[in-house]
Design a protein around this motif. Structure first.
Motif, short mmCIF file in Angstrom:
data_model
loop_
_atom_site.label_atom_id
_atom_site.label_comp_id
_atom_site.label_asym_id
_atom_site.label_seq_id
_atom_site.Cartn_x
_atom_site.Cartn_y
_atom_site.Cartn_z
N ASN A 158 0.58 -1.55 -0.14
CA ASN A 158 -0.07 0.10 -0.36
C ASN A 158 1.43 1.25 -0.01
OD1 ASN A 158 -2.50 2.26 0.64
ND2 ASN A 158 -2.44 1.49 2.15
N PRO A 159 0.78 1.80 -0.93
CA PRO A 159 2.12 3.44 -0.96
C PRO A 159 1.59 3.88 -0.40
CG PRO A 159 1.50 2.50 -3.61
CD PRO A 159 0.78 1.38 -2.62
N GLY A 160 2.51 4.34 0.44
CA GLY A 160 2.10 6.03 1.90
C GLY A 160 1.57 4.94 2.90
N ALA A 161 1.75 3.51 2.81
CA ALA A 161 1.54 3.05 4.30
C ALA A 161 2.44 3.66 5.72
CB ALA A 161 1.10 2.03 4.09
N SER A 162 3.32 3.85 5.22
CA SER A 162 4.44 4.11 6.15
C SER A 162 4.28 5.30 6.57
CB SER A 162 6.11 3.74 5.96
OG SER A 162 6.18 4.93 4.53
N VAL A 163 3.65 6.35 5.72
CA VAL A 163 3.87 7.28 6.53
C VAL A 163 2.57 7.84 7.60
CG1 VAL A 163 4.66 9.28 5.39
CG2 VAL A 163 2.64 8.71 4.65
N ARG A 164 1.66 6.44 6.78
CA ARG A 164 0.39 6.26 7.71
C ARG A 164 0.83 5.50 9.57
NH1 ARG A 164 -1.98 5.72 1.94
NH2 ARG A 164 -3.61 7.36 1.72
N ALA A 165 1.59 4.30 8.92
CA ALA A 165 1.66 4.08 10.19
C ALA A 165 2.78 4.99 11.51
CB ALA A 165 2.78 2.85 9.65
N PHE A 166 3.60 5.51 10.92
CA PHE A 166 3.99 6.71 11.54
C PHE A 166 2.95 7.66 12.43
CE2 PHE A 166 8.36 5.82 9.07
CZ PHE A 166 9.20 5.40 10.74
N ARG A 167 2.00 7.96 11.97
CA ARG A 167 1.35 8.74 11.80
C ARG A 167 0.11 7.76 12.86
NH1 ARG A 167 -3.58 9.63 8.48
NH2 ARG A 167 -3.83 7.81 9.12
N ASP A 168 -0.43 6.73 13.38
CA ASP A 168 -1.17 6.39 13.76
C ASP A 168 0.03 5.65 15.38
OD1 ASP A 168 -2.64 6.42 11.93
OD2 ASP A 168 -2.70 4.28 11.22
N PHE A 169 1.22 5.48 15.29
CA PHE A 169 1.79 5.38 16.13
C PHE A 169 2.18 6.08 16.93
CE2 PHE A 169 6.36 4.22 18.09
CZ PHE A 169 5.78 2.98 18.55
N LEU A 170 2.26 7.50 16.67
CA LEU A 170 2.61 9.03 16.90
C LEU A 170 1.69 9.95 17.00
CD1 LEU A 170 6.25 8.85 15.27
CD2 LEU A 170 5.62 8.01 18.10
N PRO A 171 0.12 9.30 17.48
CA PRO A 171 -0.77 9.94 18.22
C PRO A 171 -1.47 11.47 18.33
CG PRO A 171 -0.39 9.02 20.15
CD PRO A 171 0.49 8.63 19.08
N HIS A 172 0.50 12.40 18.54
CA HIS A 172 0.67 13.28 18.62
C HIS A 172 1.37 13.96 17.83
CE1 HIS A 172 -2.05 13.29 22.78
NE2 HIS A 172 -0.85 12.41 23.18
N ALA A 173 2.10 13.59 16.44
CA ALA A 173 2.94 13.69 15.79
C ALA A 173 2.03 14.23 14.19
CB ALA A 173 4.18 12.77 15.61
N TYR A 174 2.57 15.35 13.81
CA TYR A 174 3.14 15.27 12.50
C TYR A 174 3.35 15.20 11.64
CZ TYR A 174 -0.32 19.05 14.14
OH TYR A 174 -2.09 19.33 14.56
N ILE A 175 3.02 14.01 10.88
CA ILE A 175 4.38 13.47 9.58
C ILE A 175 3.94 14.24 8.45
CG2 ILE A 175 4.83 11.08 8.70
CD1 ILE A 175 4.51 11.41 11.54
N TYR A 176 5.66 14.19 8.06
CA TYR A 176 6.19 15.45 6.52
C TYR A 176 6.39 14.37 5.45
CZ TYR A 176 4.81 19.17 8.97
OH TYR A 176 4.17 20.16 9.65
N GLY A 177 5.53 13.87 5.03
CA GLY A 177 6.75 12.84 3.22
C GLY A 177 7.05 13.36 2.42
N ALA A 178 7.49 12.84 1.55
CA ALA A 178 8.64 13.39 1.04
C ALA A 178 8.76 12.14 -0.35
CB ALA A 178 9.49 14.40 0.35
N ASP A 179 8.33 12.15 -1.44
CA ASP A 179 8.48 11.09 -2.43
C ASP A 179 8.62 11.34 -3.95
OD1 ASP A 179 8.19 8.50 -3.88
OD2 ASP A 179 8.32 8.17 -1.69
N VAL A 180 9.50 10.79 -4.95
CA VAL A 180 9.61 10.64 -6.19
C VAL A 180 7.44 10.44 -7.19
CG1 VAL A 180 10.64 8.81 -6.93
CG2 VAL A 180 10.66 10.61 -7.98
N ASP A 181 7.48 9.28 -6.17
CA ASP A 181 6.41 8.06 -6.36
C ASP A 181 4.91 8.86 -6.70
OD1 ASP A 181 4.21 6.65 -7.32
OD2 ASP A 181 5.03 5.41 -6.31
N SER A 182 4.19 9.71 -7.48
CA SER A 182 3.35 10.52 -7.09
C SER A 182 1.93 9.50 -6.12
CB SER A 182 2.09 10.88 -8.06
OG SER A 182 2.04 9.94 -8.84
N LYS A 183 2.17 8.60 -5.83
CA LYS A 183 0.59 7.05 -5.86
C LYS A 183 1.78 7.53 -4.14
CE LYS A 183 1.59 4.03 -8.98
NZ LYS A 183 2.44 2.59 -9.90
#
Length: 87
Positions: free
Chosen positions: A14-39
């Motif tokens: 599932n593309p993007g799953a890792s940033v979602r996992a960090f968001r769910d694991f760290l409930p008070h964090a803001y997650i920023y992701g950068a990628d070359v893959d638009s998916k």
């Protein structure tokens, strides 16, 4: 990040799953992701912002500060390309 190709991500990847996992694991964090893959880039995700970035194009690296601002980050996880030319 192509789930149709045999990889460590698996066929149900599932593309993007890792940033979602960090968001769910760290409930008070803001997650920023950068990628070359638009998916892996998406909008309207709670506490997640993503931006396009190509390690071979310095202008896209510079645009990250425009997109995310200049606030300090507590943690940076770099999972970019693993080749000499990209570093």
């Amino acid at each position: 990040n192509d789930p149709t190709i045999l990889s460590s991500m698996g066929v149900r990847g599932n593309p993007g799953a890792s940033v979602r996992a960090f968001r769910d694991f760290l409930p008070h964090a803001y997650i920023y992701g950068a990628d070359v893959d638009s998916k892996c880039l998406f909008q309207d995700e709670p506490r997640i912002q993503t931006a396009y970035c190509d390690q071979f194009d310095p202008s896209t690296l510079a645009s990250l500060s425009e997109r995310f601002g200049s606030q300090p980050f507590d943690v940076i996880i770099d999972d970019g390309l693993h080749s000499i030319g990209s570093n």
